[in-house]
Design an enzyme around this catalytic site. Structure first.
Site, PDB file in Angstrom:
ATOM      1  N   GLU A  40      -5.974   3.272  -3.857  1.00 25.23           N
ATOM      2  CA  GLU A  40      -4.994   3.625  -2.838  1.00 25.23           C
ATOM      3  C   GLU A  40      -5.765   4.171  -1.650  1.00 25.23           C
ATOM      4  O   GLU A  40      -6.335   5.250  -1.700  1.00 25.23           O
ATOM      5  CB  GLU A  40      -4.027   4.679  -3.364  1.00 25.23           C
ATOM      6  CG  GLU A  40      -2.979   5.026  -2.344  1.00 25.23           C
ATOM      7  CD  GLU A  40      -1.954   6.009  -2.880  1.00 25.23           C
ATOM      8  OE1 GLU A  40      -1.448   6.775  -2.060  1.00 25.23           O
ATOM      9  OE2 GLU A  40      -1.686   6.007  -4.075  1.00 25.23           O
ATOM     10  N   CYS A  67       1.373   5.507   0.039  1.00 26.27           N
ATOM     11  CA  CYS A  67       0.179   5.345   0.870  1.00 26.27           C
ATOM     12  C   CYS A  67       0.464   4.590   2.166  1.00 26.27           C
ATOM     13  O   CYS A  67      -0.307   4.679   3.114  1.00 26.27           O
ATOM     14  CB  CYS A  67      -0.932   4.658   0.089  1.00 26.27           C
ATOM     15  SG  CYS A  67      -0.528   2.985  -0.443  1.00 26.27           S
TER      16      CYS A  67
END
Length: 137
Positions: free
Chosen positions: A7, A44
């Site tokens: 991520e 994210c």
């Protein structure tokens, strides 16, 4: 070898074009607001800030407020309404976010309410300088 997914999200920006006008701005704001409040902003790819031409900031903020009312009709508060948002996952992260919100040099124009047990009301700020604690977060 083990497959890994990283991520790599960070300070995701949204750019509102100069030629965005009228109803287009409402559509843009609704999509941005949905992206921000989805999963309480803890994704994210969540938009963290918007780059908006100065002459459009007021209209953009009003469009964001309008989008908020669409998601929480009848004035339901995001913590207590029929469609509540989730809390910040960890108390330390909540404390960090509250600290940054308290130290910001930007102007809170919407939201900013803090719930003791890890919640923060969706918040809109304007005039946030690049070196602001919120931009560092």
């Amino acid at each position: 070898l083990t497959p890994v997914t990283l991520e790599l999200g960070g300070k995701s920006a949204v750019v509102v074009a100069e030629d965005c006008t009228g109803a287009d701005l409402d559509v843009v704001a609704r999509r941005i607001w949905h992206g921000k409040i989805q999963n309480a902003g803890q994704l994210c790819v969540t938009p963290d800030y918007a780059l908006v031409p100065k002459e459009k900031v007021g209209a953009f903020v009003e469009s964001l407020k309008k989008a908020h009312k669409e998601f929480w009709p009848q004035g339901d508060h995001p913590f207590t309404g029929d469609v509540p948002i989730s809390n910040i996952v960890h108390p330390t992260h909540h404390a960090h976010l509250v600290d940054m919100l308290l130290r910001t040099k930007g102007k809170i124009v919407f939201g900013g309410d803090v719930k003791k047990d890890k919640g923060i009301h969706p918040t809109i700020l304007t005039d946030v300088p690049v070196d602001d604690p919120l931009m560092d977060g």
